[in-house]
Write an enzyme that holds these catalytic residues in place. Structure first.
Site, PDB file in Angstrom:
ATOM      1  N   PRO A 117       0.799  -1.220   0.000  1.00  0.00           N
ATOM      2  CA  PRO A 117       0.000   0.000   0.000  1.00  0.00           C
ATOM      3  C   PRO A 117       0.834   1.272   0.000  1.00  0.00           C
ATOM      4  O   PRO A 117       1.813   1.389   0.728  1.00  0.00           O
ATOM      5  CB  PRO A 117      -0.812  -0.086   1.290  1.00  0.00           C
ATOM      6  CG  PRO A 117      -0.590  -1.410   1.871  1.00  0.00           C
ATOM      7  CD  PRO A 117       0.514  -2.069   1.145  1.00  0.00           C
ATOM      8  N   ASN A 118       0.405   2.184  -0.821  1.00  0.00           N
ATOM      9  CA  ASN A 118       0.918   3.549  -0.922  1.00  0.00           C
ATOM     10  C   ASN A 118       2.301   3.671  -1.558  1.00  0.00           C
ATOM     11  O   ASN A 118       2.770   4.783  -1.768  1.00  0.00           O
ATOM     12  CB  ASN A 118       0.902   4.244   0.451  1.00  0.00           C
ATOM     13  CG  ASN A 118      -0.493   4.284   1.031  1.00  0.00           C
ATOM     14  OD1 ASN A 118      -1.422   4.717   0.366  1.00  0.00           O
ATOM     15  ND2 ASN A 118      -0.650   3.795   2.247  1.00  0.00           N
ATOM     16  N   ARG A 162       4.471  11.146  -2.051  1.00  0.00           N
ATOM     17  CA  ARG A 162       4.045  10.934  -0.665  1.00  0.00           C
ATOM     18  C   ARG A 162       5.196  11.206   0.303  1.00  0.00           C
ATOM     19  O   ARG A 162       6.234  10.552   0.235  1.00  0.00           O
ATOM     20  CB  ARG A 162       3.585   9.480  -0.510  1.00  0.00           C
ATOM     21  CG  ARG A 162       3.291   9.084   0.908  1.00  0.00           C
ATOM     22  CD  ARG A 162       3.014   7.593   0.996  1.00  0.00           C
ATOM     23  NE  ARG A 162       2.807   7.223   2.382  1.00  0.00           N
ATOM     24  CZ  ARG A 162       3.153   6.060   2.890  1.00  0.00           C
ATOM     25  NH1 ARG A 162       3.723   5.158   2.126  1.00  0.00           N
ATOM     26  NH2 ARG A 162       2.926   5.803   4.146  1.00  0.00           N
ATOM     27  N   TYR A 216      10.202   9.340   2.358  1.00  0.00           N
ATOM     28  CA  TYR A 216      10.303   8.338   1.303  1.00  0.00           C
ATOM     29  C   TYR A 216      11.073   8.796   0.062  1.00  0.00           C
ATOM     30  O   TYR A 216      11.250   8.027  -0.870  1.00  0.00           O
ATOM     31  CB  TYR A 216       8.899   7.877   0.886  1.00  0.00           C
ATOM     32  CG  TYR A 216       8.141   7.252   2.026  1.00  0.00           C
ATOM     33  CD1 TYR A 216       8.479   5.991   2.504  1.00  0.00           C
ATOM     34  CD2 TYR A 216       7.095   7.930   2.649  1.00  0.00           C
ATOM     35  CE1 TYR A 216       7.806   5.421   3.556  1.00  0.00           C
ATOM     36  CE2 TYR A 216       6.407   7.354   3.708  1.00  0.00           C
ATOM     37  CZ  TYR A 216       6.773   6.106   4.160  1.00  0.00           C
ATOM     38  OH  TYR A 216       6.098   5.537   5.205  1.00  0.00           O
ATOM     39  N   ASN A 245       8.103  -5.269   0.064  1.00  0.00           N
ATOM     40  CA  ASN A 245       7.832  -4.118   0.915  1.00  0.00           C
ATOM     41  C   ASN A 245       6.319  -4.125   1.111  1.00  0.00           C
ATOM     42  O   ASN A 245       5.571  -3.656   0.263  1.00  0.00           O
ATOM     43  CB  ASN A 245       8.298  -2.817   0.273  1.00  0.00           C
ATOM     44  CG  ASN A 245       8.069  -1.614   1.171  1.00  0.00           C
ATOM     45  OD1 ASN A 245       7.274  -1.663   2.108  1.00  0.00           O
ATOM     46  ND2 ASN A 245       8.765  -0.531   0.889  1.00  0.00           N
ATOM     47  N   ALA A 260       2.261  -0.871   5.250  1.00  0.00           N
ATOM     48  CA  ALA A 260       1.602  -0.969   6.556  1.00  0.00           C
ATOM     49  C   ALA A 260       1.128  -2.388   6.871  1.00  0.00           C
ATOM     50  O   ALA A 260       0.967  -2.734   8.043  1.00  0.00           O
ATOM     51  CB  ALA A 260       0.429   0.001   6.628  1.00  0.00           C
ATOM     52  N   HIS A 301       2.873  -4.690   9.574  1.00  0.00           N
ATOM     53  CA  HIS A 301       2.608  -4.621  11.008  1.00  0.00           C
ATOM     54  C   HIS A 301       1.296  -5.285  11.402  1.00  0.00           C
ATOM     55  O   HIS A 301       0.976  -5.344  12.586  1.00  0.00           O
ATOM     56  CB  HIS A 301       2.605  -3.155  11.444  1.00  0.00           C
ATOM     57  CG  HIS A 301       3.718  -2.386  10.820  1.00  0.00           C
ATOM     58  ND1 HIS A 301       5.056  -2.609  11.117  1.00  0.00           N
ATOM     59  CD2 HIS A 301       3.720  -1.431   9.843  1.00  0.00           C
ATOM     60  CE1 HIS A 301       5.806  -1.806  10.379  1.00  0.00           C
ATOM     61  NE2 HIS A 301       5.023  -1.090   9.598  1.00  0.00           N
ATOM     62  N   ASP A 345       1.774 -16.090   6.449  1.00  0.00           N
ATOM     63  CA  ASP A 345       1.428 -17.453   6.038  1.00  0.00           C
ATOM     64  C   ASP A 345       1.759 -17.687   4.565  1.00  0.00           C
ATOM     65  O   ASP A 345       2.249 -18.761   4.192  1.00  0.00           O
ATOM     66  CB  ASP A 345      -0.053 -17.734   6.292  1.00  0.00           C
ATOM     67  CG  ASP A 345      -0.393 -17.885   7.766  1.00  0.00           C
ATOM     68  OD1 ASP A 345       0.525 -18.028   8.601  1.00  0.00           O
ATOM     69  OD2 ASP A 345      -1.605 -17.853   8.079  1.00  0.00           O
ATOM     70  N   GLU A 404      12.319  -8.949   3.364  1.00  0.00           N
ATOM     71  CA  GLU A 404      11.468  -7.809   3.735  1.00  0.00           C
ATOM     72  C   GLU A 404      12.295  -6.532   3.623  1.00  0.00           C
ATOM     73  O   GLU A 404      13.405  -6.462   4.144  1.00  0.00           O
ATOM     74  CB  GLU A 404      10.989  -8.004   5.175  1.00  0.00           C
ATOM     75  CG  GLU A 404      10.196  -6.852   5.740  1.00  0.00           C
ATOM     76  CD  GLU A 404       9.854  -7.052   7.213  1.00  0.00           C
ATOM     77  OE1 GLU A 404       9.502  -6.049   7.851  1.00  0.00           O
ATOM     78  OE2 GLU A 404       9.940  -8.192   7.730  1.00  0.00           O
ATOM     79  N   HIS A 453      12.180  -2.062   3.730  1.00  0.00           N
ATOM     80  CA  HIS A 453      11.496  -0.801   4.039  1.00  0.00           C
ATOM     81  C   HIS A 453      12.405   0.340   3.626  1.00  0.00           C
ATOM     82  O   HIS A 453      13.625   0.270   3.825  1.00  0.00           O
ATOM     83  CB  HIS A 453      11.174  -0.701   5.531  1.00  0.00           C
ATOM     84  CG  HIS A 453      10.272  -1.793   5.992  1.00  0.00           C
ATOM     85  ND1 HIS A 453       8.924  -1.790   5.737  1.00  0.00           N
ATOM     86  CD2 HIS A 453      10.549  -2.940   6.642  1.00  0.00           C
ATOM     87  CE1 HIS A 453       8.397  -2.899   6.241  1.00  0.00           C
ATOM     88  NE2 HIS A 453       9.360  -3.614   6.780  1.00  0.00           N
ATOM     89  N   ILE A 454      11.822   1.361   3.089  1.00  0.00           N
ATOM     90  CA  ILE A 454      12.575   2.523   2.650  1.00  0.00           C
ATOM     91  C   ILE A 454      13.077   3.314   3.853  1.00  0.00           C
ATOM     92  O   ILE A 454      14.234   3.708   3.916  1.00  0.00           O
ATOM     93  CB  ILE A 454      11.693   3.395   1.726  1.00  0.00           C
ATOM     94  CG1 ILE A 454      11.347   2.596   0.453  1.00  0.00           C
ATOM     95  CG2 ILE A 454      12.376   4.717   1.388  1.00  0.00           C
ATOM     96  CD1 ILE A 454      10.222   3.173  -0.364  1.00  0.00           C
ATOM     97  N   ARG A 495      10.633   5.287  13.842  1.00  0.00           N
ATOM     98  CA  ARG A 495       9.325   5.904  13.593  1.00  0.00           C
ATOM     99  C   ARG A 495       8.348   5.536  14.707  1.00  0.00           C
ATOM    100  O   ARG A 495       8.746   5.149  15.790  1.00  0.00           O
ATOM    101  CB  ARG A 495       8.838   5.481  12.204  1.00  0.00           C
ATOM    102  CG  ARG A 495       9.820   5.979  11.121  1.00  0.00           C
ATOM    103  CD  ARG A 495       9.341   5.778   9.735  1.00  0.00           C
ATOM    104  NE  ARG A 495       8.092   6.478   9.506  1.00  0.00           N
ATOM    105  CZ  ARG A 495       7.280   6.210   8.502  1.00  0.00           C
ATOM    106  NH1 ARG A 495       7.579   5.263   7.633  1.00  0.00           N
ATOM    107  NH2 ARG A 495       6.165   6.883   8.347  1.00  0.00           N
TER     108      ARG A 495
END
Length: 142
Positions: free
Chosen positions: A9-10, A17, A22, A71, A74, A77, A84, A95, A97-98, A104
């Site tokens: 998402p996003n 954004r 980011y 990535n 959200a 979390h 699964d 995994e 993340h930027i 955060r």
């Protein structure tokens, strides 16, 4: 080598954004750079704001590609379903993340998917993806 990148998402709003967090570059633009850096790697890219579609993509590619860079945004979390799906496939998943999620909000410190992934890379901006490619490319995380 075939690497599937899945963004959640996003991530489609990168470059627009919250550029202070980011950056100001779209993912598509960064992907062009990544393809130039690794001409012998086939990158497939998928982005969805919908959790079930991300799960379907993991199922679709997770037995055939050499690795998945995920990535989950959200969903990182909150999604046991993504965890699964990662556990269900044979491709190694990294995994990414930027931003450094540990600097955060407290709710971002917990990942529901990390335990199913071979590794986690965060906080290096879009370069987090390149570091994940390096891990898959050089270490063959299988």
């Amino acid at each position: 080598m075939r690497i599937q990148i899945i963004n959640g998402p996003n991530i489609n709003l990168l470059g627009k954004r919250e550029p202070g967090i980011y950056g100001a570059v779209s993912f598509e633009s960064y992907l062009e750079d990544l393809c130039r850096m690794y001409p012998d790697v086939r990158f497939d890219y998928y982005q969805s704001n919908i959790e079930g579609e991300m799960i379907n993509k993991i199922h679709e590619v997770g037995f055939d590609c050499d690795g998945i860079i995920l990535n989950a945004g959200a969903y990182t979390h909150t999604s046991i379903a993504l965890q699964d799906a990662i556990r269900a496939v044979t491709a190694p998943v990294i995994e990414v993340h930027i931003s450094n999620v540990h600097k955060r909000e407290a709710f971002r410190h917990q990942s529901m998917i990390s335990g199913a992934c071979v590794g986690v890379i965060c906080g290096f901006g879009l370069d987090s993806y390149r570091l994940a490619v390096e891990a898959l490319y050089r270490n063959s995380c299988r």
